[in-house]
Design an enzyme around this catalytic site. Structure first.
Site, PDB file in Angstrom:
ATOM      1  N   TYR A   1     -15.177   3.349  -5.657  1.00 33.18           N
ATOM      2  CA  TYR A   1     -13.530   3.176  -5.870  1.00 33.18           C
ATOM      3  C   TYR A   1     -13.444   4.243  -5.709  1.00 33.18           C
ATOM      4  O   TYR A   1     -11.699   4.717  -5.102  1.00 33.18           O
ATOM      5  CB  TYR A   1     -12.826   2.507  -7.480  1.00 33.18           C
ATOM      6  CG  TYR A   1     -11.972   2.535  -8.238  1.00 33.18           C
ATOM      7  CD1 TYR A   1     -11.680   1.233  -8.081  1.00 33.18           C
ATOM      8  CD2 TYR A   1     -11.147   2.973  -8.725  1.00 33.18           C
ATOM      9  CE1 TYR A   1     -10.373   1.258  -8.034  1.00 33.18           C
ATOM     10  CE2 TYR A   1      -9.957   2.980  -8.789  1.00 33.18           C
ATOM     11  CZ  TYR A   1      -9.094   2.401  -8.744  1.00 33.18           C
ATOM     12  OH  TYR A   1      -7.719   1.786  -9.111  1.00 33.18           O
TER      13      TYR A   1
ATOM     14  N   ALA B   1     -13.900   6.925  -3.803  1.00 35.49           N
ATOM     15  CA  ALA B   1     -14.348   6.976  -2.276  1.00 35.49           C
ATOM     16  C   ALA B   1     -12.756   5.906  -2.163  1.00 35.49           C
ATOM     17  O   ALA B   1     -12.205   6.833  -0.957  1.00 35.49           O
ATOM     18  CB  ALA B   1     -15.530   6.675  -1.904  1.00 35.49           C
TER      19      ALA B   1
END
Length: 247
Positions: free
Chosen positions: A155, A157
């Site tokens: 998430y 990233a």
């Protein structure tokens, strides 16, 4: 106030939560709203509720992970309304796990929706905005995309990547009359956050200077500002809406 009078707004993930709240807010400000979502039943119910207020609303079943789905939907919006003025890249999912427990499938699912999906929808819509030499693109990041968060490698990233894409597109599209900005919500009281243990939510509230979780309307208001003429000189910004959590 009709700040979006006669604007055509596409809202991804608009069938529920923050997306639906945004659709309702935009409709109240005079926009014609188009909800893109994979949740067909909820999407049609959302449109039915919006139409009760007398606004123009439309649901399209769109899988943001599939470029052809987004491309076809954008063409349908143009066929129906002749333009797309606003794109809210709001669709997103979580598949939380620590690095050592996260599966490749969990990684890919979140990347496909939250990051690649934003690319697909923007790629599909931007050419029509360029043709009109005007447009507003607002991407949904997160405070965890700025500061990180335990158990959310995938998430975080995507939300960090969205900030990077926002700044690139602001440079590329700004000269063509299109502003591109991001909103970075804190912890908002939606179904997604309900999966967080109550003890954790209590701690977050205590750490937030405003003493509460955010509401979907708080994010919808941020989207509204960035979509309006009031933000005509705001480009490449990341607006944190977190109640001061990260101060």
């Amino acid at each position: 106030m009709n700040r979006l009078q006669n604007k055509i707004a596409v809202i991804t993930g608009g069938a529920q939560g923050i997306g639906y709240e945004t659709a309702a807010k935009f409709a109240s400000e005079g926009a014609k709203v188009v909800i893109w979502d994979v949740l067909e039943t909820k999407g049609n119910l959302a449109v039915a509720e919006l139409e009760k207020t007398g606004c123009t609303a439309l649901f399209m079943k769109v899988d943001v992970t599939d470029f052809e789905s987004a491309f076809a939907a954008a063409a349908r919006v143009i066929e129906r309304f002749g333009q797309i003025d606003i794109l809210i890249n709001n669709a997103g999912i979580t598949r939380d796990a620590s690095l050592l427990k996260m599966t490749p499938e969990q990684w890919k699912q979140v990347i496909d929706v939250n990051l690649t999906g934003v690319f697909h929808c923007t790629k599909a819509v931007a050419p029509f905005m360029v043709e009109k030499k005007q447009g507003r693109i607002i991407n949904t990041s997160s405070i965890v995309g700025i500061y990180g968060n335990f158990g959310q490698t995938n998430y975080v990233a995507t939300k960090s990547g969205i900030i990077g894409m926002t700044k690139v597109w602001a440079r590329e599209l700004g000269r063509k009359g299109i502003t591109v900005n991001a909103v970075a919500p804190g912890f908002i009281a939606t179904d997604m956050v309900k999966t967080v243990p109550e003890a954790v939510l209590k701690s977050l509230k205590e750490k937030t200077p405003l003493g509460r979780l955010g509401l979907p309307s708080d994010i919808a208001n941020a989207y509204l500002f960035l979509s309006s003429d009031d933000a005509s000189y705001v480009n490449g910004a990341v607006l944190s809406v977190d109640g001061g959590l990260v101060l």
